[in-house]
Design an enzyme around this catalytic site. Structure first.
Site: not given
Ligand code: ARG
Ligand code: ZN
Ligand code: CA
Length: 239
Positions: A150, A154, A165, A176, A212
């Site tokens: 996460t 971030e 996406w 990108v 993750d």
């Molecule tokens: N901003 C995203 C959320 O809170 C973070 C997603 C992170 N994903 C992960 N597999 N750790 O949903």
């Molecule tokens: Zn995000």
């Molecule tokens: Ca792209």
């Protein structure tokens, strides 16, 4: 090129119970995950499908723990309106955002794991926020978000990366070129290939929404976009 980039990190732990007051070991484990993921020393990078190995990137960005702040609070949820970033609201003020990354570790609530501010925003709120049970890879953690990714995701936003996406349909870009077009996030642990917009999604990219353990790469295009911030005139040149 610029060579290795070094970013000092201030971690502010704001807790309403002893579990949320995560250990120094848990904090250091997150620094270690960041260093692995941004230097391509993460072991799971070897899972990258052959289709994407040409663009598998070592971003060459290092993170050093500069300080830890701990603050007890009766507040159990902080939301996403940056209130944790101000002592006047019961939070902790940002420390030298022009020369350091600030990470607030507190319970956001609403099922939100973390959020970030893009470059160019208000210095007073610059940095990322992550829930304690999604921070690092040892200690008080909640699977399947227990590998520190996460914060990797971030910090990707903090370094100007968009979701792969593009937060829109197939023609919406993430700016990108080497991340294939997609029409939305992937979740869980997708099998390869996962086809959207007539190409195989790079579901294993840190900027998707998978578990993750199923995200393990940045692309060369993402590396270039991040590192451009540190060049002359870039929004994070002062780091
Ligand atoms: N901003 C995203 C959320 O809170 C973070 C997603 C992170 N994903 C992960 N597999 N750790 O949903
Ligand atoms: Zn995000
Ligand atoms: Ca792209």
């Amino acid at each position: 090129g610029l060579g290795s980039i070094n970013i000092p990190v201030y971690v502010h732990v704001i807790y309403s119970n002893s579990q949320e007051n995560i250990s120094d070991a848990q904090i250091q484990s997150q620094i270690d995950v960041l260093n692995a993921d941004f230097n391509l020393t993460n072991n799971d990078a070897s899972n990258t499908p052959t289709e994407f190995t040409d663009v598998l990137a070592d971003a060459d960005i290092n993170f050093t723990l500069a300080g830890v702040t701990r603050k007890a609070s009766s507040r159990t949820e902080w939301g996403t309106r940056d209130e944790m970033k101000f002592a006047s609201n019961g939070g902790v003020d940002v420390v030298t955002p022009e020369s350091a990354l600030n990470i607030w570790v507190c319970n956001i609530g609403g099922g939100i794991l973390g959020y970030a501010q893009f470059p160019g925003g208000d210095p007073a709120t610059d940095g990322v926020v992550v829930g304690p049970e999604f921070f690092g890879d040892t200690g008080y953690l909640a699977a399947p978000f227990d590998k520190g990714r996460t914060t990797t995701h971030e910090v990707g936003h903090y370094l100007n990366l968009r979701h792969i996406w593009g937060d829109g349909r197939c023609k919406q870009d993430d700016f990108v070129a080497d991340t294939p077009s997609s029409d939305g996030p992937n979740y869980g642990c997708p099998s390869y290939p996962t086809v959207n917009c007539r190409s195989n999604d790079m579901t294993m990219n840190y900027m998707d929404y998978v578990n993750d353990e199923c995200m393990y790469m940045f692309s060369e295009g993402q590396k270039a976009r991040m590192r451009a911030l540190f060049a002359a005139g870039g929004a994070r040149e002062s780091l």
